[in-house]
Design a protein around this motif. Structure first.
Motif, mmCIF file in Angstrom:
data_model
loop_
_atom_site.group_PDB
_atom_site.id
_atom_site.type_symbol
_atom_site.label_atom_id
_atom_site.label_comp_id
_atom_site.label_asym_id
_atom_site.label_seq_id
_atom_site.Cartn_x
_atom_site.Cartn_y
_atom_site.Cartn_z
ATOM 1 N N VAL A 111 -35.868 85.272 40.223
ATOM 2 C CA VAL A 111 -35.544 84.152 41.119
ATOM 3 C C VAL A 111 -36.294 84.236 42.440
ATOM 4 C CG1 VAL A 111 -33.263 83.896 40.066
ATOM 5 C CG2 VAL A 111 -33.516 85.333 42.124
ATOM 6 N N TYR A 165 -39.223 83.407 43.434
ATOM 7 C CA TYR A 165 -40.142 82.347 43.856
ATOM 8 C C TYR A 165 -39.621 80.960 43.484
ATOM 9 C CZ TYR A 165 -43.213 86.221 44.877
ATOM 10 O OH TYR A 165 -43.720 87.368 45.417
ATOM 11 N N ASP A 166 -38.326 80.870 43.193
ATOM 12 C CA ASP A 166 -37.753 79.577 42.816
ATOM 13 C C ASP A 166 -37.408 78.722 44.036
ATOM 14 O OD1 ASP A 166 -37.851 80.420 40.228
ATOM 15 O OD2 ASP A 166 -35.686 80.607 39.937
ATOM 16 N N PHE A 167 -37.617 77.444 43.885
ATOM 17 C CA PHE A 167 -37.065 76.490 44.838
ATOM 18 C C PHE A 167 -35.972 75.708 44.123
ATOM 19 C CE2 PHE A 167 -36.351 72.690 47.123
ATOM 20 C CZ PHE A 167 -36.517 73.047 48.455
ATOM 21 N N TYR A 168 -34.751 75.747 44.665
ATOM 22 C CA TYR A 168 -33.622 75.088 43.996
ATOM 23 C C TYR A 168 -33.330 73.743 44.638
ATOM 24 C CZ TYR A 168 -32.878 79.630 41.814
ATOM 25 O OH TYR A 168 -33.041 80.783 41.099
ATOM 26 N N ASN A 169 -33.313 72.737 43.843
ATOM 27 C CA ASN A 169 -33.052 71.378 44.306
ATOM 28 C C ASN A 169 -31.547 71.111 44.309
ATOM 29 O OD1 ASN A 169 -33.496 68.602 44.932
ATOM 30 N ND2 ASN A 169 -33.195 68.112 42.760
ATOM 31 N N TRP A 183 -43.881 74.269 49.547
ATOM 32 C CA TRP A 183 -42.860 75.288 49.323
ATOM 33 C C TRP A 183 -42.300 75.231 47.908
ATOM 34 C CZ3 TRP A 183 -42.503 71.565 53.280
ATOM 35 C CH2 TRP A 183 -41.899 70.358 52.874
ATOM 36 N N PHE A 189 -44.598 79.408 43.229
ATOM 37 C CA PHE A 189 -43.333 78.702 43.412
ATOM 38 C C PHE A 189 -42.969 77.950 42.143
ATOM 39 C CE2 PHE A 189 -44.392 78.580 48.119
ATOM 40 C CZ PHE A 189 -43.435 79.514 48.451
ATOM 41 N N TYR A 194 -40.304 74.899 40.962
ATOM 42 C CA TYR A 194 -39.322 73.907 41.395
ATOM 43 C C TYR A 194 -38.270 73.733 40.309
ATOM 44 C CZ TYR A 194 -37.456 69.638 43.450
ATOM 45 O OH TYR A 194 -36.639 68.701 44.025
ATOM 46 N N ASP A 238 -31.551 71.094 50.796
ATOM 47 C CA ASP A 238 -31.567 71.886 49.561
ATOM 48 C C ASP A 238 -31.247 73.352 49.856
ATOM 49 O OD1 ASP A 238 -32.133 69.909 47.727
ATOM 50 O OD2 ASP A 238 -34.296 70.251 47.712
ATOM 51 N N GLU A 285 -27.738 75.634 49.241
ATOM 52 C CA GLU A 285 -27.728 76.916 48.534
ATOM 53 C C GLU A 285 -27.017 77.985 49.368
ATOM 54 O OE1 GLU A 285 -31.544 78.522 47.330
ATOM 55 O OE2 GLU A 285 -30.626 80.335 46.507
ATOM 56 N N ALA A 327 -33.874 88.850 46.621
ATOM 57 C CA ALA A 327 -34.915 88.024 45.991
ATOM 58 C C ALA A 327 -34.918 86.607 46.573
ATOM 59 C CB ALA A 327 -34.720 87.979 44.477
ATOM 60 N N ARG A 328 -33.744 86.049 46.767
ATOM 61 C CA ARG A 328 -33.680 84.688 47.329
ATOM 62 C C ARG A 328 -34.215 84.668 48.756
ATOM 63 N NH1 ARG A 328 -34.877 81.371 44.755
ATOM 64 N NH2 ARG A 328 -33.875 79.724 45.939
ATOM 65 N N ALA A 358 -37.853 84.475 48.497
ATOM 66 C CA ALA A 358 -38.259 83.095 48.213
ATOM 67 C C ALA A 358 -38.236 82.253 49.491
ATOM 68 C CB ALA A 358 -37.340 82.485 47.148
ATOM 69 N N GLN A 372 -41.085 80.258 51.477
ATOM 70 C CA GLN A 372 -41.016 78.804 51.596
ATOM 71 C C GLN A 372 -41.149 78.328 53.047
ATOM 72 O OE1 GLN A 372 -37.548 78.555 49.129
ATOM 73 N NE2 GLN A 372 -38.811 78.550 47.271
ATOM 74 N N ALA A 407 -44.732 78.649 54.055
ATOM 75 C CA ALA A 407 -45.557 77.560 53.525
ATOM 76 C C ALA A 407 -45.342 76.282 54.325
ATOM 77 C CB ALA A 407 -45.223 77.336 52.042
#
Lengths: 276, 276, 276, 276, 276, 276
Positions: free
Chosen positions: A215, A217-221, A233, A245, A247, B61, B65, B177-178, B181, B185, B188
């Motif tokens: 997780v 490099y995840d971007f959570y919507n 991002w 990244f 999405y 977003d 989270e 980890a988050r 990220a 982000q 960036a």
């Protein structure tokens, strides 16, 4: 150890008193991102510095300059308060200009400090040390410093726009320039540390195999609609050069429902019906 | 508007209770750089966002989270407090392990919250909104966000080192980890804004001719000794590409001595002898 | 403006690390009467000083010394934290000495400051500027200063009694001596002002005919029993040389019963029955 | 244990409502040196008193009187708020007098307290117990009390100058007189303790041979220029009668350069290059 | 006006000193729901009371009793601190019992208050007036009072469970009983006001036709899953007798998307691309 | 875990900007009883809930709705600040309307937040978590919630009376209705718990034989005069149905005089004469 000289780093002379503006100016003296904040932040980062001497020296050089900025702003505020007409209640009833001063100034400037600057912000809230950070990790802390100079310069610029007094504007133009210098300097120092540590993610010393890499490099919507998907991002390589990244339009919950067991009786919490 | 689902974003289950560690973990829930801070900071930056929708969406977003991270940590703390033996005074006198728990845990976890998480830090200091900033200037604010994620990840990593519990470590490895990220982000997003605004000095919209340009790239050596002269902040081109750093070994005072005029008599300050 | 030199005013070297004592020592760095308090109090009194230059100079001389005391204590605390074994949870379970350190130290010294001093007190409460006063009236403020040095020296002495470390005791013995010097100095300055203003009651500039003179020397016995009647505050001439104390064994109420009129309806307070 | 009677110690009746002045008056009710401060400070010093009964009685006598002062000021503020026209927005647009009230009053007096007094200061900052001290050392504490009454009377006098209302001035003239009485009383009590303890330096019980005697009477000139050399704090016998002040024009550093060793790796501080 | 008598309302004598418990007991003296809170809350509600005299009298009767509770707890804490062995560092190294005391007590009890009670909570956080409310609306305020007595009694009960000392338990059993009395009394007073105002929704004086009546009895299920639908808050008649609860399983958004216009240029916010 | 949708729960659109009203409206966003308080209070009560799921769900349903109320109010405040003319100092000197805006608005709305909402109250005091409680005892906490909704609705109603703007009034009428719903809902939940626990005195689980039963239903008349004797709190059956109120006109002291033993010498408190 420190020495003081009686000259100001730069002149702090308003063209005429303005107690209402003095109240506003307190923000950049004793507010969240005022001069006291950067002074204390840099001094403590310097006193606590366990890295090589050039960083300690950098921190104490700029930290010591900030004490001088505190002095300049305190002087400017005291002069803006010169002769504030706080005894002229009757006149105020007739003269709107006097009334505006009495209504708009910080009453503590008259009652508490006797026409002096205070270590508080524009709403009278006292400065406190939670505005500062000295973590021992210089990359983290230089980012805090870059942020502090960014917010600080932004606030001084806004105050510059709110004044018509050439003396005030002259003093502020000096602080605005110094904040530009400091932003550039922290930026340069950050770049040096990122280069030397070969990473940009603080702390760079934590082994990446110990974190939940899936997780990282995840971007959570989490907000319905996907405007956020269009930024840098959310796609492409991450700035640390070690991942791409991803999405995630509909981010899942990885965990189960939360459930807590009942408390022991001696805690006197509400128990579930079944335990009563 | 918001919706809640009952699943946790990631599991939060310690292998066994540990009320002393629960106290320490409060730091990253309700401390200066805990999850409440980033939650509130991003939500308010999002609610106040006057720029284009993709930035508002980005902020909401990640902010949304962070509410889930608050939930995860609160759950983890409550579970670390399960069955804390706070009534066992007599046993404590004999059993050093019980005594260590009673002496080392936060007494408010027993007295105030009834074995629940609190919105305070590891020293019991309450969370307050001065930990956050939403300035309306996104470049400044994204720097604040990058700093918050840097300090936050550093703290979680330190807590990771302080635990032997595999369940706790698993949960923390998710948060670590988050935070990686999110650091990437914000980095960036900062890069995008610096590129688009063609400058790195916040605010980029202030005309440089209005600032005291002569001092805008100086480094002042206010600390005796010149270790600081060797860094990239003291020489060469500044990161904004618009000036060269200048190292000033003996920085002068540009201003005169500070001097304030006496206060009016109705203020009852101490007057100079000559005015009494 | 200020300059820094890299030498400490006095050496700050503990004989061995002691993270638990580091926590306690924070009190006299960042507590209500710690070194930050006197530093900020004297600097602001100096910056705001509208009386003659010797008072401003006195304030800034001692204020500048106090910055050096902050530096000394920060250094001492950082060294007491050297190598704090915060990762040794397993060992702690076996070794009571390690456990005592982990249980007794301030967790923020490990999690937040990375083994550095913080601008907080021994309970982790942040320093704030309400600990200080700069009123513009020097007689009032020098009394504040004498009080601060009295409380401060008392606290350092108590910490001296709580340590067995010769290095720590050596550093504290320096601070204890300086606090003696400062108590004497504020006392001398107070005496000068009382003499010159020919009164001891702050502010000396308020006309006594405007105050309710009939009660200006009364001592009211509001606590049943008359032990308080035997002190010098209850009889004989008052220190200001302008009145005799009068002991009032049964102090009367001079005013009528308090009674407030109902609020207007748009305030939505509870109204008396008769107005509903 | 305490009893209440319904009469006020002195009448508290403004001649007419004045919500703007009510805001200002909050300073001496709930501010740093307001009546709540002295009430709480004296009561806690009394409750904690371990010295002979006459001191406890002294403290509780005056402490109990201060509760009555809190009552008087709360009543005065509530009356100044009578019928505040907070619903008259439209009228305000036309009538500058109404507008001045609405703009200058504390909005919490309308929204939160429903036209009642609050335990906050003139800027809406809440009273907190760090305004008080009860150290167990009465000489230190009586100096705190003398300071509190000095700052307090100064503030009430300034508020007196800011009012034209004869009713308000009458009430304040009572408080000003009582503050004079209390300043005299603490001064007398301080003199008694200094005499009995045969010293003026708090705590008088610390053996002087344990402090760094060589610096116990020095005045250090840390500010360039020597105006401070001319005061009684810089030369001649010290007030404690045990030493001579010594003016040190160029104060030396007694300590070495500060230097801290690197942190252990598990702390994740920035390490010196040589340790990476 | 107030009078003091020297007897305690109830005896406060621990069977033996216990500095660690003294720290915990601070919670119900100076914590969020400690005795200082109810003392100040009731006194200010009483001083500000604009309703009929019986309510003012009720408030000041109980408020005055609470001052006596503050006195009792302060005394109890001071006695628990008797002879705390804070100078016995060497002995502590050998004697785990001494070490437990030194590690577990509040260091400020030794350093700051000299073995006296403080107006702070069990984590050293100072009491502040935001713990209290006096709104002028008695139905609202009596609910605040009922809550304060509920939380307060809960905390005292928990502390009772944490002690083995018969003297301490005896004192607490008195406070537990008085908190029962006060809960009953506020409950009775609330019932009287609800009856007389013929409504239970504060403020009862706001015309219901001015509120958005369509949503005044809805329960919105914002959390996925419908466990909440089974309670009396989700169906059946509402307690005010004027409406039926309606459970809305999928609550809609009534408003449009939020969108803010760009800020003026002189604010230096980030502008949308199209406005740059 | 949480999701966000971009629509507001209800529209938040003022008819025209009003920066002075924006300042006032902050009270119900970030003040003691503002929307952030109920949001955080309910979420933490829910996260910590150890009772059956329907209570957790109830808490998280309403808590999640409150996040939407925070969003609505933040939006409303930002819109009230649209185009605040903070750069128009010169014009202000001529135009009283502009001057009234500049004098009456919160300067931080211009300097700090760039025309955005802040998580502070109407006096600029930051929101902090001591405004909230999550005790684990639901009966206690639901009373806290009923109180919060009562104070909150009262404040929104007062703000409604202070506005002439139909858009603002429309938004507030929605919040006023929801606060009615929530008052009714907490009331219903309280009733359920009281019924199920068969008692009204929190905590219901403490054995009544352990408390000092003799004083558990007394009303003490500590204020001279007996107006308080006429209420339902002073006579008749207590609401818990287990005792009769007893009015005690002259409440006795049950305890002896308070007396504290001297402190050990290493504490440096003032000793009684006999011990010196």
């Amino acid at each position: 150890m420190f020495y003081h000289i009686k000259e100001l780093q730069y002149d702090s002379k308003p063209s005429c008193p303005d107690p209402v503006y003095a109240k506003k100016l307190q923000e950049v003296l004793g507010g969240q991102y005022g001069e006291i904040t950067v002074m204390m932040q840099y001094l403590f980062q310097g006193f606590n510095c366990r890295a090589e001497p050039k960083y300690r020296d950098l921190l104490l050089d700029i930290g010591t300059e900030e004490i001088a900025h505190v002095e300049m702003l305190a002087t400017l505020i005291a002069r803006l308060l010169d002769n504030a007409p706080v005894d002229q209640q009757e006149k105020a009833a007739e003269d709107p200009a006097v009334e505006a001063i009495l209504g708009g100034m910080n009453p503590q400037h008259a009652i508490v400090s006797g026409l002096g600057a205070m270590a508080t912000d524009s709403e009278g809230y006292p400065w406190n040390s939670k505005y500062t950070i000295a973590s021992g990790n210089l990359l983290a802390d230089f980012r805090a410093n870059l942020n502090a100079e960014s917010q600080g310069r932004l606030q001084v610029v806004r105050l510059y726009e709110m004044s018509d007094d050439p003396g005030v504007k002259d003093t502020l133009s000096f602080l605005i320039a110094r904040d530009k210098a400091h932003q550039n300097q922290w930026k340069a120092a950050i770049h040096e540390l990122e280069t030397r540590e070969q990473d940009i993610v603080v702390p760079t010393t934590f082994p990446s195999e110990l974190e939940k890499q899936a997780v990282a490099y995840d971007f959570y919507n989490f907000s319905r609609g996907e405007e956020s998907s269009t930024g840098p991002w959310a796609q492409g390589p991450a700035p640390d050069g070690r991942g791409q990244f991803r999405y995630v339009a509909n981010p899942p919950a990885y965990g189960p429902q939360a459930f807590l067991m009942p408390a022991p009786i001696y805690i006197h919490d509400t128990l579930p019906m079944s335990k009563m």
